[in-house]
Design an enzyme around this catalytic site. Structure first.
Site, PDB file in Angstrom:
ATOM      1  CB  CYS A 188      -0.914  -0.026   1.225  1.00  0.00           C
ATOM      2  SG  CYS A 188      -1.731   1.540   1.599  1.00  0.00           S
TER       3      CYS A 188
ATOM      4  CB  CYS B 255       0.449   1.732   4.085  1.00  0.00           C
ATOM      5  SG  CYS B 255      -1.287   1.251   3.940  1.00  0.00           S
TER       6      CYS B 255
END
Length: 235
Positions: free
Chosen positions: A160, A163
């Site tokens: 991600c 993230c």
């Protein structure tokens, strides 16, 4: 002679780990998994205490740990049976109960209390093959977000991109808000069932709990200034 050198090295390691954390007293050290594990391996007669419930203990524990439930009325009576002059190593699920138990043990006169940073959750993460899911039940999650006044949860995944952007400052928050905010980073890929049960579909998932109540949630990136402001409002 070799064993003596190993023990001396272990004492130094624990001392360093203690200096790298905010120390409650000279009798207390908060250490990482590696330091905690080294202590267990070097001492066959270690006083290792799991302060979770018997149910949690039976579902998975550190080998040879003694179960003394922090929430049980006989906690003090049971720990009084241990040797106060010898180090006591302590852990719970994620750190909330073990911190309270550490304070209690120091108050009772234990000379050295060593707490596992991140608790069994952190231990399990470091001792579980990557192919095996590291799942937490909804009940365990509820407990983790309720055992500190303010809890920041970051559901992330290695793939991600947002993230990865958030990772450095969320990690920094562990230091900046030490003893004020409990920071939980949970791998969404290893906890897919939990994420589904919570009703989320996109990453990252950023949640803030105050006294166990959800006060902020977002699926998507939260900038460092915004997240810091949100945390400051809860303190």
């Amino acid at each position: 002679m070799i064993k003596a050198l190993k023990i001396a090295s272990l004492v130094i390691a624990i001392t360093v780990a203690s200096c790298n954390s905010q120390t409650k007293s000279e009798n207390y050290a908060l250490v990482d998994v590696a330091t905690f594990e080294n202590a267990i391996q070097e001492n066959n007669n270690i006083q290792l205490v799991d302060v979770r419930t018997p149910k949690e203990y039976n579902e998975g524990k550190i080998a040879d740990a003694l179960n003394i439930d922090w929430n049980n009325a006989n906690f003090t009576e049971e720990v009084e049976k241990l040797d106060k002059n010898q180090p006591i190593y302590i852990y719970c699920l994620s750190g909330g109960r073990s911190k309270k138990a550490s304070d209690k043990l120091i108050a009772l006169g234990f000379r050295q209390v060593i707490e596992l940073d991140g608790g069994y959750m952190n231990w399990y993460k470091n001792h579980t093959p990557a192919t095996q899911p590291d799942q937490f039940t909804a009940a365990e999650y509820t407990e983790m977000v309720s055992d500190a006044p303010v809890v920041l949860v970051d559901f992330y995944a290695d793939w991600c991109a947002p993230c990865k952007i958030m990772a450095p400052y969320i990690e920094q928050f562990k230091t900046d808000y030490k003893d004020q905010v409990k920071v939980l980073k949970i791998d969404a890929d290893q906890n897919k069932q939990l994420v589904t049960q919570l009703g989320y579909q996109a990453l990252p998932i950023v949640l803030i709990y105050k006294n166990g109540t959800l006060v902020f949630e977002r699926e998507g990136l939260v900038t460092e200034p915004e997240l810091r402001e949100l945390l400051n409002k809860q303190l």
